[in-house]
Design a protein around this motif. Structure first.
Motif, PDB file in Angstrom:
ATOM      1  N   SER A  33     -21.900  19.537  -0.285  1.00 28.72           N
ATOM      2  CA  SER A  33     -20.447  19.601  -0.402  1.00 28.72           C
ATOM      3  C   SER A  33     -20.016  19.150  -1.793  1.00 28.72           C
ATOM      4  O   SER A  33     -20.618  18.257  -2.393  1.00 28.72           O
ATOM      5  N   LEU A  34     -18.949  19.752  -2.301  1.00 30.84           N
ATOM      6  CA  LEU A  34     -18.441  19.365  -3.612  1.00 30.84           C
ATOM      7  C   LEU A  34     -17.879  17.952  -3.597  1.00 30.84           C
ATOM      8  O   LEU A  34     -17.893  17.261  -4.615  1.00 30.84           O
ATOM      9  N   THR A  35     -17.344  17.551  -2.455  1.00 37.36           N
ATOM     10  CA  THR A  35     -16.900  16.167  -2.283  1.00 37.36           C
ATOM     11  C   THR A  35     -17.442  15.643  -0.966  1.00 37.36           C
ATOM     12  O   THR A  35     -17.657  16.405  -0.021  1.00 37.36           O
ATOM     13  N   LEU A  36     -17.665  14.340  -0.923  1.00 31.01           N
ATOM     14  CA  LEU A  36     -18.084  13.672   0.309  1.00 31.01           C
ATOM     15  C   LEU A  36     -16.961  12.745   0.745  1.00 31.01           C
ATOM     16  O   LEU A  36     -16.291  12.141  -0.097  1.00 31.01           O
ATOM     17  N   ARG A  37     -16.777  12.616   2.048  1.00 25.00           N
ATOM     18  CA  ARG A  37     -15.719  11.750   2.555  1.00 25.00           C
ATOM     19  C   ARG A  37     -16.237  10.882   3.686  1.00 25.00           C
ATOM     20  O   ARG A  37     -16.935  11.371   4.573  1.00 25.00           O
ATOM     21  N   GLN A  38     -15.889   9.607   3.640  1.00 23.70           N
ATOM     22  CA  GLN A  38     -16.239   8.652   4.686  1.00 23.70           C
ATOM     23  C   GLN A  38     -15.081   7.686   4.830  1.00 23.70           C
ATOM     24  O   GLN A  38     -14.404   7.371   3.839  1.00 23.70           O
ATOM     25  N   GLN A  39     -14.840   7.226   6.045  1.00 21.23           N
ATOM     26  CA  GLN A  39     -13.788   6.254   6.279  1.00 21.23           C
ATOM     27  C   GLN A  39     -14.297   5.144   7.181  1.00 21.23           C
ATOM     28  O   GLN A  39     -14.913   5.411   8.213  1.00 21.23           O
ATOM     29  N   GLN A  40     -14.051   3.922   6.778  1.00 20.03           N
ATOM     30  CA  GLN A  40     -14.542   2.758   7.521  1.00 20.03           C
ATOM     31  C   GLN A  40     -13.594   1.595   7.286  1.00 20.03           C
ATOM     32  O   GLN A  40     -13.249   1.272   6.148  1.00 20.03           O
ATOM     33  N   ASP A  41     -13.131   0.970   8.362  1.00 22.20           N
ATOM     34  CA  ASP A  41     -12.293  -0.229   8.269  1.00 22.20           C
ATOM     35  C   ASP A  41     -11.075  -0.013   7.377  1.00 22.20           C
ATOM     36  O   ASP A  41     -10.715  -0.878   6.574  1.00 22.20           O
ATOM     37  N   GLY A  42     -10.440   1.140   7.514  1.00 23.33           N
ATOM     38  CA  GLY A  42      -9.215   1.422   6.775  1.00 23.33           C
ATOM     39  C   GLY A  42      -9.415   1.967   5.383  1.00 23.33           C
ATOM     40  O   GLY A  42      -8.454   2.365   4.714  1.00 23.33           O
ATOM     41  N   ILE A  43     -10.666   2.000   4.899  1.00 25.02           N
ATOM     42  CA  ILE A  43     -10.959   2.433   3.533  1.00 25.02           C
ATOM     43  C   ILE A  43     -11.613   3.810   3.565  1.00 25.02           C
ATOM     44  O   ILE A  43     -12.662   3.992   4.172  1.00 25.02           O
ATOM     45  N   ARG A  44     -11.004   4.761   2.914  1.00 27.39           N
ATOM     46  CA  ARG A  44     -11.594   6.099   2.793  1.00 27.39           C
ATOM     47  C   ARG A  44     -12.263   6.213   1.427  1.00 27.39           C
ATOM     48  O   ARG A  44     -11.658   5.940   0.392  1.00 27.39           O
ATOM     49  N   ARG A  45     -13.528   6.620   1.451  1.00 36.33           N
ATOM     50  CA  ARG A  45     -14.264   6.862   0.215  1.00 36.33           C
ATOM     51  C   ARG A  45     -14.375   8.364   0.006  1.00 36.33           C
ATOM     52  O   ARG A  45     -14.829   9.093   0.880  1.00 36.33           O
ATOM     53  N   ILE A  46     -13.965   8.835  -1.168  1.00 38.59           N
ATOM     54  CA  ILE A  46     -14.138  10.229  -1.572  1.00 38.59           C
ATOM     55  C   ILE A  46     -15.022  10.237  -2.807  1.00 38.59           C
ATOM     56  O   ILE A  46     -14.716   9.569  -3.799  1.00 38.59           O
ATOM     57  N   THR A  75      -2.131   8.515   9.471  1.00 36.61           N
ATOM     58  CA  THR A  75      -2.578   7.679  10.576  1.00 36.61           C
ATOM     59  C   THR A  75      -2.618   6.216  10.141  1.00 36.61           C
ATOM     60  O   THR A  75      -2.890   5.907   8.975  1.00 36.61           O
ATOM     61  N   ARG A  76      -2.392   5.311  11.089  1.00 31.58           N
ATOM     62  CA  ARG A  76      -2.379   3.883  10.757  1.00 31.58           C
ATOM     63  C   ARG A  76      -3.752   3.390  10.329  1.00 31.58           C
ATOM     64  O   ARG A  76      -3.871   2.359   9.660  1.00 31.58           O
ATOM     65  N   ASP A  77      -4.804   4.113  10.729  1.00 30.05           N
ATOM     66  CA  ASP A  77      -6.170   3.672  10.411  1.00 30.05           C
ATOM     67  C   ASP A  77      -6.475   3.740   8.921  1.00 30.05           C
ATOM     68  O   ASP A  77      -7.359   3.033   8.437  1.00 30.05           O
ATOM     69  N   LEU A  78      -5.769   4.612   8.199  1.00 24.96           N
ATOM     70  CA  LEU A  78      -6.034   4.761   6.768  1.00 24.96           C
ATOM     71  C   LEU A  78      -5.142   3.814   5.985  1.00 24.96           C
ATOM     72  O   LEU A  78      -3.920   3.854   6.099  1.00 24.96           O
ATOM     73  N   ARG A  79      -5.758   2.972   5.142  1.00 23.36           N
ATOM     74  CA  ARG A  79      -4.995   1.978   4.394  1.00 23.36           C
ATOM     75  C   ARG A  79      -5.135   2.126   2.886  1.00 23.36           C
ATOM     76  O   ARG A  79      -4.239   1.729   2.142  1.00 23.36           O
ATOM     77  N   VAL A  80      -6.262   2.673   2.421  1.00 18.19           N
ATOM     78  CA  VAL A  80      -6.501   2.812   0.985  1.00 18.19           C
ATOM     79  C   VAL A  80      -7.576   3.861   0.767  1.00 18.19           C
ATOM     80  O   VAL A  80      -8.435   4.077   1.629  1.00 18.19           O
ATOM     81  N   MET A 119      -2.857  15.843  -8.658  1.00 18.02           N
ATOM     82  CA  MET A 119      -2.479  14.634  -9.393  1.00 18.02           C
ATOM     83  C   MET A 119      -1.163  14.057  -8.866  1.00 18.02           C
ATOM     84  O   MET A 119      -1.019  12.837  -8.710  1.00 18.02           O
ATOM     85  N   THR A 120      -0.206  14.930  -8.580  1.00 13.30           N
ATOM     86  CA  THR A 120       1.076  14.482  -8.027  1.00 13.30           C
ATOM     87  C   THR A 120       0.889  13.943  -6.618  1.00 13.30           C
ATOM     88  O   THR A 120       1.507  12.936  -6.232  1.00 13.30           O
ATOM     89  N   LEU A 121       0.027  14.596  -5.848  1.00  9.62           N
ATOM     90  CA  LEU A 121      -0.246  14.163  -4.478  1.00  9.62           C
ATOM     91  C   LEU A 121      -0.761  12.731  -4.445  1.00  9.62           C
ATOM     92  O   LEU A 121      -0.373  11.942  -3.571  1.00  9.62           O
ATOM     93  N   ILE A 122      -1.634  12.381  -5.377  1.00  5.53           N
ATOM     94  CA  ILE A 122      -2.204  11.035  -5.416  1.00  5.53           C
ATOM     95  C   ILE A 122      -1.093   9.989  -5.460  1.00  5.53           C
ATOM     96  O   ILE A 122      -1.150   8.966  -4.774  1.00  5.53           O
ATOM     97  N   GLN A 123      -0.061  10.252  -6.256  1.00  6.67           N
ATOM     98  CA  GLN A 123       1.034   9.290  -6.356  1.00  6.67           C
ATOM     99  C   GLN A 123       1.987   9.386  -5.169  1.00  6.67           C
ATOM    100  O   GLN A 123       2.678   8.415  -4.851  1.00  6.67           O
ATOM    101  N   ASP A 124       2.030  10.531  -4.503  1.00  6.93           N
ATOM    102  CA  ASP A 124       2.934  10.707  -3.366  1.00  6.93           C
ATOM    103  C   ASP A 124       2.348  10.212  -2.046  1.00  6.93           C
ATOM    104  O   ASP A 124       3.075  10.061  -1.066  1.00  6.93           O
ATOM    105  N   LEU A 125       1.049   9.981  -1.994  1.00 11.50           N
ATOM    106  CA  LEU A 125       0.429   9.514  -0.752  1.00 11.50           C
ATOM    107  C   LEU A 125       0.984   8.151  -0.347  1.00 11.50           C
ATOM    108  O   LEU A 125       1.313   7.331  -1.211  1.00 11.50           O
ATOM    109  N   PRO A 126       1.054   7.867   0.950  1.00 12.10           N
ATOM    110  CA  PRO A 126       1.602   6.586   1.391  1.00 12.10           C
ATOM    111  C   PRO A 126       0.628   5.412   1.264  1.00 12.10           C
ATOM    112  O   PRO A 126       0.984   4.291   1.605  1.00 12.10           O
ATOM    113  N   VAL A 127      -0.590   5.670   0.805  1.00 10.74           N
ATOM    114  CA  VAL A 127      -1.574   4.603   0.622  1.00 10.74           C
ATOM    115  C   VAL A 127      -2.016   4.576  -0.840  1.00 10.74           C
ATOM    116  O   VAL A 127      -2.004   5.604  -1.527  1.00 10.74           O
ATOM    117  N   PRO A 128      -2.413   3.406  -1.345  1.00  4.18           N
ATOM    118  CA  PRO A 128      -2.901   3.321  -2.717  1.00  4.18           C
ATOM    119  C   PRO A 128      -4.206   4.099  -2.901  1.00  4.18           C
ATOM    120  O   PRO A 128      -5.025   4.179  -1.989  1.00  4.18           O
TER     121      PRO A 128
END
Length: 294
Positions: A33-46, A75-80, A119-128
Motif C-alpha cells: 500500500s502507498l500508505t499504511l494506517r493503524q489506530q491504537q489508544d486514540g492515536i492514528r498512525r499514517i 468518532t470519539r476514539d480518534l484523538r490525534v 493540505m487544507t484538510l489537515i488543518q480542518d480536521l477536528p483532531v491535531p
C-alpha cells in the motif's frame, strides 16, 4: 487498511513506544500500500510507504493519504493523527514524472487541486495532526510538514523547496511555508532551493521540536498521548478557532476568539474542567459535544 492485532501486547509496550516500532517493522516489510494506517489508544498512525520513489506525493499517494485522514475522523476514539514515512526521505514532493506535458493540463490541475485539498484538510480536521520527520522533506513534502499542527524532526532531517532548480517554482508549497516561516526566510528557500537544517527549521518555526533519531518515536508519542488526555471537543474547538483567527486582523481575531471562549464555557467538558480544578481533582471528560445546563 485498518490493521488489527497486537492489542493485548500494546498495553505492556505503550509507555516506551515499542509497540509502534514492532508494528512499523512488521507491516512495512510485507505491505504494498502507498500508505499504511493503524489506530491504537486514540492515536492514528499514517505512514507514507513508497520509499523506492522517495515517498513522492503522486496523485495516488495523495488520494491514499486523504482516505487515511478522513476515515472515521469524527468518532470519539480518534484523538490525534501522526504522519511519518518509511525510508530516508519523508517525502520528495510531487512525482515529477506526472508533471510532464504528456499527462496534460487537466491531469496537472487535478494533482495540484488534490494536494491543496489534502493540505487544507489537515488543518480542518477536528483532531491535531503531527508530522514525525526523519529525513528529507522537499517541495510538497515540506509543504506537508508545514501544514501539520505540530512537527517533530530528527537532527538529520532537512527541508527544502528546490522547484526553482528544475524550472517549477514551489508556489503551492509556498502557501503553507509562507504561513509557517518568516516571509524572508520562506522567500530565500523558495528562490534559492537551498535546504535548511532541522535546527534552522526549529529556529524559524517550521518544526516544533528536534530530537535524536533514537528519541523520535517516544517524543512524538508523548505529545500525542498528552493530547489524548484532554477533552476531544475542547481540542477540536481550539484547533478550529486558532486557524480561523490567524487569517483575521487583530480586532476580528479577538472577536472570533472571544466568541469561542463563551462557546467553550458552555460545553459540558468546559464546565467539568473548571469544577475539577476548583475541587482539586482530575477532570472526567465526557468527550461529547453536549452543552452544560447553564
Amino acid at each position: 487498511m485498518i490493521l488489527s492485532g497486537f492489542y493485548s501486547a500494546s498495553n505492556l509496550l505503550k509507555s516506551s513506544g515499542a509497540f509502534w516500532r514492532i508494528w512499523t517493522r512488521k507491516m512495512s516489510a510485507d505491505s504494498s500500500s502507498l500508505t499504511l494506517r493503524q489506530q491504537q489508544d486514540g492515536i492514528r498512525r499514517i505512514i507514507l510507504n513508497d520509499p523506492r520513489k522517495r515517498n513522492a506525493l503522486s496523485l495516488a499517494m495523495l488520494e491514499s493519504l486523504r482516505e487515511d485522514l478522513v476515515t472515521d475522523v469524527h468518532t470519539r476514539d480518534l484523538r490525534v493523527i501522526i504522519i511519518s514515512a518509511r525510508g530516508p526521505v519523508f517525502s520528495s514532493g510531487h512525482d515529477l514524472k506526472e508533471l510532464t506535458s504528456a499527462w496534460g493540463r487537466e491531469y496537472h490541475s487535478k494533482v495540484f487541486q488534490t494536494c491543496s485539498e489534502v493540505m487544507t484538510l489537515i488543518q480542518d480536521l477536528p483532531v491535531p495532526v503531527i508530522a514525525m520527520v526523519n529525513g528529507v522533506a522537499t517541495a510538497a513534502g515540506c509543504q506537508l510538514v508545514a501544514s501539520c499542527d505540530i512537527a517533530v524532526a530528527t537532527e538529520k532531517s532537512t527541508f527544502a523547496t528546490p522547484g526553482i532548480n528544475v524550472g517549477l517554482f514551489c508556489s503551492t508549497p509556498g502557501v503553507a511555508i509562507g504561513r509557517a516561516l518568516p516571509r524572508k526566510v520562506a522567500m530565500e528557500m523558495l528562490l534559492t532551493g537551498r535546504p535548511i537544517s532541522a535546527q534552522d527549521a526549529l529556529l524559524h518555526g517550521l518544526v516544533s521540536k528536534v530530537v535524536s533519531e533514537q528519541q523520535l518515536e517516544d517524543e512524538t508519542l508523548a505529545i500525542a498521548r498528552r493530547v489524548c488526555e484532554c477533552s476531544r471537543p475542547v481540542v477540536a474547538l481550539g484547533k478550529a478557532v486558532f486557524h480561523r483567527q490567524m487569517a483575521e486582523g487583530q480586532d476580528a481575531a479577538y472577536a472570533c476568539a472571544s466568541a469561542a471562549m463563551v462557546k467553550n464555557l458552555a460545553l459540558r467538558d468546559g464546565q467539568e474542567g473548571i469544577r475539577a480544578f476548583l475541587e482539586k481533582r482530575k477532570p472526567v471528560w465526557s468527550n461529547s459535544d453536549e452543552e452544560a445546563h447553564m
